[in-house]
Design an enzyme around this catalytic site. Structure first.
Site, PDB file in Angstrom:
ATOM      1  CD  GLU A  60      -3.034  -0.903   2.270  1.00  0.00           C
ATOM      2  OE1 GLU A  60      -2.663  -0.330   3.312  1.00  0.00           O
ATOM      3  OE2 GLU A  60      -4.138  -1.450   2.149  1.00  0.00           O
ATOM      4  CB  THR A 230      -8.409  -1.324 -19.832  1.00  0.00           C
ATOM      5  OG1 THR A 230      -8.520  -1.217 -21.255  1.00  0.00           O
ATOM      6  CG2 THR A 230      -9.766  -1.074 -19.204  1.00  0.00           C
TER       7      THR A 230
HETATM    8  C1  LIG Z   1     -13.387  -1.784 -21.052  1.00  0.00           C
HETATM    9  C2  LIG Z   1     -13.726  -0.388 -20.716  1.00  0.00           C
HETATM   10  C3  LIG Z   1     -13.813   0.051 -19.386  1.00  0.00           C
HETATM   11  C4  LIG Z   1     -13.829  -0.876 -18.189  1.00  0.00           C
HETATM   12  O1  LIG Z   1     -12.810  -1.693 -18.027  1.00  0.00           O
HETATM   13  P1  LIG Z   1     -12.943  -2.986 -17.047  1.00  0.00           P
HETATM   14  O2  LIG Z   1     -11.524  -3.374 -16.929  1.00  0.00           O
HETATM   15  O3  LIG Z   1     -13.817  -3.951 -17.773  1.00  0.00           O
HETATM   16  O4  LIG Z   1     -13.538  -2.529 -15.766  1.00  0.00           O
HETATM   17  C5  LIG Z   1     -14.024   1.396 -19.149  1.00  0.00           C
HETATM   18  N1  LIG Z   1     -14.162   2.263 -20.167  1.00  0.00           N
HETATM   19  C6  LIG Z   1     -14.118   1.874 -21.453  1.00  0.00           C
HETATM   20  C7  LIG Z   1     -14.282   2.888 -22.524  1.00  0.00           C
HETATM   21  C8  LIG Z   1     -13.916   0.539 -21.771  1.00  0.00           C
HETATM   22  O5  LIG Z   1     -13.888   0.162 -23.045  1.00  0.00           O
END
Ligand SMILES: *Cc1c(COP(=O)(O)O)cnc(C)c1O
Length: 424
Positions: A60, A230
């Protein structure tokens, strides 16, 4: 199928049941033509990094400011990931700790808005993401989400509507980016509107981060105040996320991720992000990013030639959104039939969809995974033909036709081994 214990010896010895499932998934990923635009194949190096003893650490805090001892190495791992993110994307500051894209976006709200504040994003059925203030998401329950869309005639973002809405509603935060947008995002146009409205502009580039890193989509730098992404979609890293920003917002972003929202970072993921960013800095990654777009454009052309109706008339990026209304097959029926044919897609709403979200008119496809396996533009005519035959077979409920396509798909995919996937 028979598992291949030599690929996972410890797992096979300890838990044969789970090892068998891993083997089955490996076979599925090797045999099928995966067209989900948010998926990919990470390299063997990224896979290895994410399965290391970094898993065993609690840390952390941030490098040099931890709440646990024993961080001599972990601090270097995280600092390396941060330095590489800054270099690849050309940003002042990067936070590599968000567990995934949705928590990364929640951290943005925590940093820049109070519960009940107005926030703005693209509507989910128009191609936005749940976390951009859509009603069923915490972001739409704890904040007042106002939503923009695309024009019905062009399928393109309606910037007159975005400006009007932003000036009328004065949101604290404006999100741009989405999950079903086949066209280039005009970050400068969003930035101008955000400035006029006094809002923080967040570019959520989850889908296109790899294209940006590889120079195949314009960068949100310097237009966006914050960039959320991501790491597991076109960027081809482990499941995780990053927040990037100018120095002025660095403290607010870091505090929101930890201690605002999360506890200990997933250090094995941080390590794998560092590896993915190292790969993204190589010249070959530029070739990959350009090829993803070239393949999508070639596939769109081939589908148009076969009479498919594509939202916005085509694509600028890795993604194609097909409206199957004219083919007389609902998206879900088509998606499930294509899956039986070894072609993995997802059913999706199209803008102004008259059908329900659980049974929409569209199918969403993309080219990152097939590009990572080395398929090129010349293969896209065959891919379009399979999709065409698959959709027709779905309409006629012709299982033999689907089985015939599957055999052809498996045959081609065997010639293009998937990165990181051991073959039995
Ligand atoms: C995939 C995606 C997310 C969310 O990602 P996760 O890892 O599935 O929580 C958020 N914003 C956009 C535009 C995405 O394509």
């Amino acid at each position: 199928m028979t598992p291949a214990p030599e690929h996972h010896p410890a797992l096979s010895a300890t838990d044969p049941e789970l090892a068998r499932l891993v083997g089955a998934e490996e076979r599925l990923q090797a045999e099928t033509l995966r067209l989900i635009p948010s998926e990919n194949y990470v390299s063997a190096a990224v896979l290895e990094a994410s399965g290391t003893v970094l898993q065993n650490k609690y840390s952390e805090g941030y490098p040099g400011r931890r709440y646990y001892e024993g961080q001599q190495v972990v601090d270097q791992v995280e600092s390396l990931a941060v330095a590489r993110a800054k270099a690849v994307f050309g940003v002042d500051h990067a936070n590599v700790q968000p567990y995934s894209g949705s928590p990364a976006n929640l951290a943005v709200y925590l940093a820049f808005a109070q519960p009940g504040d107005t926030v703005m994003g693209m509507a989910l059925p128009m191609g936005g993401h749940l976390t951009h203030g859509w009603g069923v998401s915490a972001t739409g329950k704890w904040f007042r989400g106002v939503q923009y869309g695309v024009r019905q005639d062009t399928g393109l973002i309606d910037f007159d509507q975005v400006r009007e809405l932003a000036l009328a509603e004065r949101p604290k935060v404006i999100f741009c980016g989405g999950t079903a947008l086949p066209r280039t995002i005009d970050f400068a146009a969003f930035a101008e509107i955000a400035r006029e409205a006094g809002a923080v502009l967040v570019a959520d580039v989850a889908h296109i981060a790899g294209l940006i890193a590889g120079g195949a989509h314009p960068s949100p730098v310097p237009h966006a105040d914050v960039i959320s992404t991501t790491t597991h979609k076109t960027l081809r890293g482990p499941r995780g996320a990053m927040l990037m920003c100018r120095e002025e917002h660095a403290k607010a972003v870091d505090k929101a991720v930890f201690p605002g929202l999360q506890g200990g970072p997933h250090n094995q993921t941080t390590a794998a992000i560092a590896v993915a960013l190292h790969e993204a800095a190589q010249p070959s990654f530029r070739d990959y990013a350009q090829a993803v777009v070239a393949n999508a454009k070639a596939l769109a052309e081939a589908l148009l030639a076969r009479g498919f109706d594509l939202v916005s008339g085509g694509t600028d990026n890795h993604l194609i959104l097909m409206d199957l209304t004219g083919k007389d097959v609902p998206g879900k029926i088509a998606a499930k039939a294509l899956d039986r044919a070894g072609i993995v897609v997802n059913y999706n709403t199209v803008p102004y969809d008259p059908r329900k979200p659980f049974d929409p008119s569209g199918v969403r496809i993309g080219t990152p995974s097939l590009t990572s396996r080395g398929l090129e533009a010349e293969h896209m005519a065959a891919v379009a033909e399979w999709i065409d035959r698959g959709v027709e077979a779905a309409r006629k409920a012709d299982e033999d036709a689907l089985a015939a396509i599957r055999a052809e798909v498996v045959d081609l995919m065997a010639q293009y081994p998937a990165p990181g996937v051991p073959v039995a």
